[in-house]
Design a protein around this motif. Structure first.
Motif, PDB file in Angstrom:
ATOM      1  N   TRP A  35      -5.910   1.297  -0.354  1.00 26.68           N
ATOM      2  CA  TRP A  35      -5.869   2.421  -1.287  1.00 26.68           C
ATOM      3  C   TRP A  35      -6.014   3.769  -0.588  1.00 26.68           C
ATOM      4  O   TRP A  35      -6.127   4.796  -1.261  1.00 26.68           O
ATOM      5  N   GLY A  36      -5.989   3.781   0.743  1.00 25.58           N
ATOM      6  CA  GLY A  36      -6.175   5.033   1.472  1.00 25.58           C
ATOM      7  C   GLY A  36      -5.280   6.165   1.021  1.00 25.58           C
ATOM      8  O   GLY A  36      -5.754   7.279   0.728  1.00 25.58           O
ATOM      9  N   PRO A  37      -3.950   5.954   0.951  1.00 31.94           N
ATOM     10  CA  PRO A  37      -3.080   7.049   0.491  1.00 31.94           C
ATOM     11  C   PRO A  37      -3.428   7.534  -0.913  1.00 31.94           C
ATOM     12  O   PRO A  37      -3.355   8.740  -1.192  1.00 31.94           O
ATOM     13  N   VAL A  38      -3.803   6.615  -1.801  1.00 27.57           N
ATOM     14  CA  VAL A  38      -4.161   7.012  -3.167  1.00 27.57           C
ATOM     15  C   VAL A  38      -5.488   7.769  -3.177  1.00 27.57           C
ATOM     16  O   VAL A  38      -5.641   8.772  -3.890  1.00 27.57           O
ATOM     17  N   ILE A  39      -6.467   7.309  -2.400  1.00 31.40           N
ATOM     18  CA  ILE A  39      -7.752   8.013  -2.304  1.00 31.40           C
ATOM     19  C   ILE A  39      -7.550   9.436  -1.816  1.00 31.40           C
ATOM     20  O   ILE A  39      -8.130  10.398  -2.354  1.00 31.40           O
ATOM     21  N   VAL A  40      -6.717   9.612  -0.796  1.00 32.79           N
ATOM     22  CA  VAL A  40      -6.448  10.946  -0.266  1.00 32.79           C
ATOM     23  C   VAL A  40      -5.740  11.804  -1.307  1.00 32.79           C
ATOM     24  O   VAL A  40      -6.058  12.990  -1.490  1.00 32.79           O
ATOM     25  N   SER A  41      -4.776  11.224  -2.016  1.00 39.37           N
ATOM     26  CA  SER A  41      -4.030  12.016  -3.003  1.00 39.37           C
ATOM     27  C   SER A  41      -4.933  12.495  -4.133  1.00 39.37           C
ATOM     28  O   SER A  41      -4.723  13.586  -4.683  1.00 39.37           O
ATOM     29  N   ARG A  42      -5.946  11.714  -4.472  1.00 34.64           N
ATOM     30  CA  ARG A  42      -6.881  12.127  -5.531  1.00 34.64           C
ATOM     31  C   ARG A  42      -7.776  13.266  -5.064  1.00 34.64           C
ATOM     32  O   ARG A  42      -8.121  14.154  -5.847  1.00 34.64           O
ATOM     33  N   ARG A  43      -8.171  13.252  -3.801  1.00 31.62           N
ATOM     34  CA  ARG A  43      -9.059  14.287  -3.274  1.00 31.62           C
ATOM     35  C   ARG A  43      -8.296  15.511  -2.788  1.00 31.62           C
ATOM     36  O   ARG A  43      -8.814  16.624  -2.789  1.00 31.62           O
ATOM     37  N   LEU A  44      -7.056  15.306  -2.303  1.00 35.84           N
ATOM     38  CA  LEU A  44      -6.234  16.399  -1.771  1.00 35.84           C
ATOM     39  C   LEU A  44      -4.850  16.350  -2.424  1.00 35.84           C
ATOM     40  O   LEU A  44      -3.851  16.002  -1.789  1.00 35.84           O
ATOM     41  N   PRO A  45      -4.745  16.703  -3.687  1.00 32.98           N
ATOM     42  CA  PRO A  45      -3.475  16.545  -4.409  1.00 32.98           C
ATOM     43  C   PRO A  45      -2.350  17.417  -3.880  1.00 32.98           C
ATOM     44  O   PRO A  45      -1.176  17.173  -4.186  1.00 32.98           O
ATOM     45  N   GLU A  46      -2.670  18.422  -3.077  1.00 30.93           N
ATOM     46  CA  GLU A  46      -1.637  19.366  -2.635  1.00 30.93           C
ATOM     47  C   GLU A  46      -0.869  18.910  -1.399  1.00 30.93           C
ATOM     48  O   GLU A  46       0.135  19.537  -1.028  1.00 30.93           O
ATOM     49  N   VAL A  47      -1.268  17.821  -0.729  1.00 27.69           N
ATOM     50  CA  VAL A  47      -0.650  17.484   0.556  1.00 27.69           C
ATOM     51  C   VAL A  47       0.651  16.701   0.425  1.00 27.69           C
ATOM     52  O   VAL A  47       1.418  16.607   1.388  1.00 27.69           O
ATOM     53  N   GLY A  48       0.946  16.109  -0.721  1.00 17.89           N
ATOM     54  CA  GLY A  48       2.193  15.379  -0.914  1.00 17.89           C
ATOM     55  C   GLY A  48       2.135  13.950  -0.392  1.00 17.89           C
ATOM     56  O   GLY A  48       1.199  13.547   0.297  1.00 17.89           O
ATOM     57  N   LYS A  49       3.185  13.180  -0.696  1.00 20.07           N
ATOM     58  CA  LYS A  49       3.192  11.748  -0.382  1.00 20.07           C
ATOM     59  C   LYS A  49       3.146  11.466   1.110  1.00 20.07           C
ATOM     60  O   LYS A  49       2.446  10.562   1.564  1.00 20.07           O
ATOM     61  N   VAL A  50       3.934  12.205   1.880  1.00 22.23           N
ATOM     62  CA  VAL A  50       3.934  11.968   3.326  1.00 22.23           C
ATOM     63  C   VAL A  50       2.550  12.287   3.902  1.00 22.23           C
ATOM     64  O   VAL A  50       2.011  11.548   4.729  1.00 22.23           O
ATOM     65  N   GLY A  51       1.943  13.384   3.449  1.00 19.19           N
ATOM     66  CA  GLY A  51       0.593  13.722   3.886  1.00 19.19           C
ATOM     67  C   GLY A  51      -0.423  12.680   3.465  1.00 19.19           C
ATOM     68  O   GLY A  51      -1.356  12.376   4.215  1.00 19.19           O
ATOM     69  N   SER A  69       0.830  -1.207   0.000  1.00 15.16           N
ATOM     70  CA  SER A  69       0.000   0.000   0.000  1.00 15.16           C
ATOM     71  C   SER A  69       0.861   1.253   0.000  1.00 15.16           C
ATOM     72  O   SER A  69       0.600   2.210  -0.742  1.00 15.16           O
ATOM     73  N   VAL A  70       1.890   1.264   0.824  1.00 14.31           N
ATOM     74  CA  VAL A  70       2.781   2.428   0.907  1.00 14.31           C
ATOM     75  C   VAL A  70       3.654   2.532  -0.336  1.00 14.31           C
ATOM     76  O   VAL A  70       3.879   3.619  -0.873  1.00 14.31           O
ATOM     77  N   ALA A  71       4.144   1.396  -0.824  1.00 14.56           N
ATOM     78  CA  ALA A  71       5.026   1.414  -1.992  1.00 14.56           C
ATOM     79  C   ALA A  71       4.312   1.885  -3.251  1.00 14.56           C
ATOM     80  O   ALA A  71       4.956   2.388  -4.186  1.00 14.56           O
ATOM     81  N   LYS A  72       2.987   1.751  -3.317  1.00 13.21           N
ATOM     82  CA  LYS A  72       2.239   2.165  -4.503  1.00 13.21           C
ATOM     83  C   LYS A  72       2.506   3.624  -4.872  1.00 13.21           C
ATOM     84  O   LYS A  72       2.585   3.973  -6.056  1.00 13.21           O
ATOM     85  N   LEU A  73       2.609   4.488  -3.856  1.00  9.31           N
ATOM     86  CA  LEU A  73       2.837   5.912  -4.133  1.00  9.31           C
ATOM     87  C   LEU A  73       4.119   6.117  -4.927  1.00  9.31           C
ATOM     88  O   LEU A  73       4.156   6.877  -5.888  1.00  9.31           O
ATOM     89  N   THR A 119      10.552   4.174 -14.225  1.00  9.48           N
ATOM     90  CA  THR A 119      11.191   2.907 -14.606  1.00  9.48           C
ATOM     91  C   THR A 119      10.275   1.704 -14.431  1.00  9.48           C
ATOM     92  O   THR A 119      10.555   0.634 -14.971  1.00  9.48           O
ATOM     93  N   VAL A 120       9.199   1.873 -13.678  1.00 13.11           N
ATOM     94  CA  VAL A 120       8.312   0.720 -13.441  1.00 13.11           C
ATOM     95  C   VAL A 120       6.839   1.023 -13.700  1.00 13.11           C
ATOM     96  O   VAL A 120       6.047   0.095 -13.887  1.00 13.11           O
ATOM     97  N   ASN A 121       6.440   2.319 -13.709  1.00 11.63           N
ATOM     98  CA  ASN A 121       5.004   2.611 -13.761  1.00 11.63           C
ATOM     99  C   ASN A 121       4.358   2.389 -15.123  1.00 11.63           C
ATOM    100  O   ASN A 121       3.135   2.468 -15.250  1.00 11.63           O
ATOM    101  N   THR A 122       5.163   2.096 -16.147  1.00 16.78           N
ATOM    102  CA  THR A 122       4.558   1.743 -17.428  1.00 16.78           C
ATOM    103  C   THR A 122       4.047   0.300 -17.420  1.00 16.78           C
ATOM    104  O   THR A 122       3.166  -0.062 -18.206  1.00 16.78           O
ATOM    105  N   VAL A 123       4.606  -0.502 -16.533  1.00 19.44           N
ATOM    106  CA  VAL A 123       4.157  -1.886 -16.368  1.00 19.44           C
ATOM    107  C   VAL A 123       3.261  -2.022 -15.140  1.00 19.44           C
ATOM    108  O   VAL A 123       2.175  -2.606 -15.194  1.00 19.44           O
ATOM    109  N   LEU A 124       3.722  -1.447 -14.035  1.00 16.64           N
ATOM    110  CA  LEU A 124       2.958  -1.491 -12.792  1.00 16.64           C
ATOM    111  C   LEU A 124       2.012  -0.288 -12.756  1.00 16.64           C
ATOM    112  O   LEU A 124       2.179   0.657 -11.991  1.00 16.64           O
ATOM    113  N   THR A 125       0.994  -0.319 -13.592  1.00 18.53           N
ATOM    114  CA  THR A 125      -0.005   0.752 -13.684  1.00 18.53           C
ATOM    115  C   THR A 125      -1.023   0.597 -12.552  1.00 18.53           C
ATOM    116  O   THR A 125      -1.005  -0.383 -11.804  1.00 18.53           O
TER     117      THR A 125
END
Length: 456
Positions: free
Chosen positions: A291-307, A62-66, A73-79
């Motif tokens: 998917w919590g970190p990803v859900i938050v990043s979609r709704r609050l794109p300004e907070v950054g990965k740590v946020g 879950s954390v590594a997804k961000l 180097t990997v996100n073209t395969v690990l979409t």
């Protein structure tokens, strides 16, 4: 409705359970008390720590997804679609393991099953840290799913062996904070290790493996399967058999085979009801967990990965308090009835999930935190009661692991949807579907409002 306990019967059965509990507390001080109290506390702590520890390997992906989604180097395969499919593979393996390991814990004891699960989880996390190939990720997540599923049902049985029915609502409610705590602490810790200390998403996998490895050592030293393994009486035997400690050799295991236990459990209407309800409940919890970190990043794109990894802590904070609250309510207010608290929690969850997308549309971090906190309170309250306390209570003494495994296996099948759907559906459709599922779960539980555990 014919299988409901008559209104007057729960009172007499509850009185018997209370009397038994009081009798146990009165005989415990002589000489059994010191050793029994010591071992109960020790088993509580080590099994709590063990299941919380599983989350440090479980949450690595879950954390590594961000980092993966931002790594060219990997996100073209690990979409996102591939990551959702990998989550589904993991959860399918997790569900299969739940049906198996609870039965094995009844047959061979929790210790060997849990230790094997920890070793598998550590190995799988290390493998994912060493390679980013899609097939390696998929294979490692199968191992991780099977390994993670070796924790809950065996550890629930382990706790049930040391604590009587009349006290399980409070004790197992408190104990069930382990998975909320693990889900709360593991992501920010792993996010800190991966993105602040090493600036590498691979470090999340190695940090989680190392943490679980330390807990494995403690588990090897301090865990025991049952009171008889340390020369004590089973808790429900103690009131009718006061006296000196019972030697382990004096207690003989006798009972049905694993398949016979499974057939007996499958015929229990209440266990099946719990399984259906848990199937409907689990997708919402796992969608936020995975998917919590990803859900938050979609709704609050300004907070950054740590946020993005810190804000979902609200979901886990209230999740820690929820099992304690519902355990106390089920023992004290509802006299060992497990269903009323579940139905109330599922009603609150339905409303919170339905309102999540409209209320977070403005991108306000405070509203996001409040909504995740409310969802966490409701989902973990129902989750802990269904998957642990009620599953152990409504399983037989010999089949508590099998019952917990069956209920959790059904829930884990539902959890596959929680891991898969966020990669494919819009947030509005996703949360509306989760709200509908929670509402149905409440309806399934409602006819059993007055049902008491068979051993109460």
């Amino acid at each position: 409705m014919a299988d409901l306990v008559p209104q007057q019967e729960p009172d007499s059965r509850t009185s018997a359970a209370v009397t038994s509990r009081e009798a146990l507390s009165q005989i415990s001080p002589v000489p059994l008390s010191a050793r029994a109290t010591h071992w109960r506390r020790q088993i509580f702590v080590i099994t709590w720590l063990a299941y919380a520890g599983f989350y440090f390997a479980r949450q690595t992906f879950s954390v590594a997804k961000l980092g993966i989604l931002d790594d060219p180097t990997v996100n073209t395969v690990l979409t996102e679609h591939a990551l959702g499919a990998i989550d589904a593979v993991y959860l399918a393996a997790y569900a299969a393991g739940q049906f198996l390991w609870g039965m094995w814990a009844d047959r061979f004891g929790p210790r060997v099953v849990v230790i094997g699960g920890m070793i598998g989880a550590i190995a799988a996390a290390c493998l994912m840290g060493l390679s980013s190939a899609l097939l390696v990720f998929g294979g490692a997540m199968v191992i991780q799913g099977l390994a993670q599923s070796a924790g809950w049902a065996p550890l629930c049985k382990n706790m049930g062996n040391f604590f009587s029915v009349g006290e399980r609502g409070r004790i197992l409610g408190l104990w069930s904070t382990n998975y909320a705590f693990g889900g709360l602490v593991a992501p920010p810790f792993l996010g800190w290790v991966a993105y602040s200390v090493f600036d590498s998403w691979q470090a999340a996998f190695f940090g989680g493996a190392a943490t679980l490895g330390l807990i494995l050592v403690l588990f090897l030293v301090f865990q025991r399967n049952s009171p008889k393994d340390v020369g004590l009486a089973a808790p429900d035997e103690a009131p009718s058999a006061p006296g000196p400690d019972i030697a382990a050799d004096d207690v003989k295991e006798a009972g049905p085979t694993s398949l016979a236990l499974y057939r007996e459990t499958l015929r229990d209407r209440m266990v099946l009801t719990l399984g259906v309800s848990y199937f409907l409940l689990k997708p919402a919890r796992y969608a936020i967990l995975l998917w919590g970190p990803v859900i938050v990043s979609r709704r609050l794109p300004e907070v950054g990965k740590v946020g993005d990894t810190l804000i979902p802590i609200a979901f886990g904070v209230t999740g820690v308090a929820a099992p304690i609250l519902i355990g106390w309510v089920s023992d004290r207010l509802f006299q060992s009835r497990r269903v009323p608290g579940c139905v109330i929690a599922l009603g609150v969850l339905t409303a919170a999930l339905a309102l999540f997308m409209p209320l977070t549309a403005a991108g306000n971090a405070g509203v996001m935190i409040a909504m995740l906190a409310l969802i966490g309170l409701a989902v973990y309250a129902a989750d802990a009661m269904i998957s642990c306390v009620a599953a152990v209570d409504f399983g037989s003494a010999k089949g508590a692991g099998t019952a917990a495994g069956l209920v959790n296996g059904c829930g884990s099948v539902g959890a596959i949807l929680g891991g898969l759907l966020p990669g494919f559906l819009s947030g509005s459709v996703l949360f509306a579907g989760f709200a509908g599922a929670a509402f149905l779960a409440g309806l399934v539980m409602l006819p059993h409002w007055n049902r008491l555990p068979r051993a109460a």
